[in-house]
Design an enzyme around this catalytic site. Structure first.
Site, PDB file in Angstrom:
ATOM      1  N   HIS A  96       0.824  -1.218   0.000  1.00 29.65           N
ATOM      2  CA  HIS A  96       0.000   0.000   0.000  1.00 29.65           C
ATOM      3  C   HIS A  96       0.860   1.271   0.000  1.00 29.65           C
ATOM      4  O   HIS A  96       0.779   2.098  -0.909  1.00 29.65           O
ATOM      5  CB  HIS A  96      -0.868   0.045   1.267  1.00 29.65           C
ATOM      6  CG  HIS A  96      -1.720  -1.147   1.518  1.00 29.65           C
ATOM      7  ND1 HIS A  96      -2.871  -1.383   0.831  1.00 29.65           N
ATOM      8  CD2 HIS A  96      -1.602  -2.172   2.413  1.00 29.65           C
ATOM      9  CE1 HIS A  96      -3.448  -2.494   1.292  1.00 29.65           C
ATOM     10  NE2 HIS A  96      -2.687  -2.986   2.249  1.00 29.65           N
TER      11      HIS A  96
HETATM   12  C1  BDR Z   1      -3.084   0.812   5.331  1.00 31.19           C
HETATM   13  O1  BDR Z   1      -3.299   0.347   6.661  1.00 31.19           O
HETATM   14  C2  BDR Z   1      -2.104  -0.127   7.222  1.00 31.19           C
HETATM   15  O2  BDR Z   1      -2.329  -1.374   7.773  1.00 31.19           O
HETATM   16  C3  BDR Z   1      -1.070  -0.137   6.113  1.00 31.19           C
HETATM   17  O3  BDR Z   1       0.188   0.238   6.645  1.00 31.19           O
HETATM   18  C4  BDR Z   1      -1.589   0.885   5.139  1.00 31.19           C
HETATM   19  O4  BDR Z   1      -1.119   2.178   5.435  1.00 31.19           O
HETATM   20  C5  BDR Z   1      -3.809  -0.107   4.368  1.00 31.19           C
HETATM   21  O5  BDR Z   1      -5.174  -0.128   4.645  1.00 31.19           O
END
Ligand code: BDR
Ligand code: CA
Length: 313
Positions: A243
């Protein structure tokens, strides 16, 4: 290619860690003015610890790290150990960090930096809940027009939610903060789940990290190995979605991403859909566009960039 001065606001997290490493490996594209930590994936003591571990892994212990808010604006903290493990950075075995944390609070650092640097020259890169950024905007509304751009990971439209049926984690943890940020008037680019779920670390991509055969390459392979078990079980996907590195990759090579300039509002009231990013992708309202909402990326180009850059560290 444009050069950026950035502040990374983060809650590491394995994918935050890879984003930080990508930024640290890209001095020709960006100067990291500071890394600010926020409570999110794990509580603040751990996110700050993890940010220090990552900088030391990259041998960049001169990086300035500022600790920020330990809880969301209006609600109790929700964390994601079920995804990231007990430490937030489970996977590789890495040494306890020794580098310092700056004395200044992250929120004051953000405000002071935006007031000191020429207006329109600092980009904010939030990779976690938006608590620090919103608190800075509340405390010093004058900074909003000084921000060059906010490029953030958060939200979803087609992919809907990963922490509730309707909401993505970063926005869900602090929707009141997200509402403030999306209304602040600064240019915003959003990396929602719609795009990040296409940035999957498949086995060959993980092998490419491991084949770097450096401490960074091996640690990244072990982090994504750990992180992927969650998405494999939940989505049946081919690997872990990276992500947060989408934010940093966008600064380096925006042409590998595509999206739409649309209106995005944050649901803060409904029990059922709290934290939902109500994204007007089909432009069915006349609400003013306030964000570039990314929907797609060239994943092969993204992973080639990552392997090349991580190989430098
Ligand atoms: C986001 O939530 C966190 O768990 C990850 O680091 C990312 O920023 C994804 O939904
Ligand atoms: Ca994150």
């Amino acid at each position: 290619m444009t050069f950026k001065k950035i502040i990374i606001d983060t809650d590491p997290g394995q994918d935050d860690a890879v984003a930080i490493l990508l930024a640290l490996a890209s001095p020709e594209n960006m100067a990291i003015l500071g890394i600010t930590t926020v409570a999110g994936n794990v509580p603040i003591d751990l996110t700050t610890r993890n940010a220090r571990i990552v900088c030391e892994l990259a041998k960049k212990s001169e990086t300035a790290i500022y600790q920020g808010c330990d809880r969301p604006l209006a609600h109790t903290l929700v964390t994601a150990e079920h995804v990231h493990g007990k430490t937030g950075l489970d996977g590789p075995v890495l040494p306890e960090p020794t580098m310092p944390v700056q004395d200044q609070h992250a929120v004051d650092f953000i405000i002071e930096t935006l007031r000191r640097e020429p207006a329109g020259t600092v980009t904010l890169c939030p990779l976690g809940p938006l608590t620090n950024i919103a608190t800075a905007l509340q405390k010093a509304p004058d900074i909003a027009e000084r921000i060059q751009e906010i490029v953030l990971m958060g939200g979803a439209y087609f992919e809907v939610g990963n922490i509730t049926p309707a909401a993505e984690f970063n926005i869900y943890v602090d929707p009141e903060a997200a509402e403030i940020v999306f209304a602040c008037g600064a240019p915003i680019t959003v990396m929602p789940l719609d795009v990040t779920h296409k940035a999957l670390v498949t086995q060959p991509r993980n092998d490419a990290f491991r084949a770097l055969n450096t401490p960074v390459g091996i640690a990244v392979a072990e982090m994504t190995d750990f992180f992927e078990r969650f998405d494999r079980e939940k989505y049946g996907s081919d690997g872990a979605p990276l992500h947060d590195p989408c934010v940093i990759a966008y600064l380096i090579d925006p042409d590998m991403f595509s999206g739409r300039q649309i209106n995005v509002e944050i649901e803060t009231k409904s029990e059922l859909t709290r934290g939902m990013t109500v994204a007007d992708w089909w432009r069915v309202t006349d609400r003013k566009a306030n964000a570039l909402f990314i929907g797609d990326l060239d994943a092969d180009r993204f992973f080639a960039l990552l392997a090349e850059r991580l190989g430098r560290l």
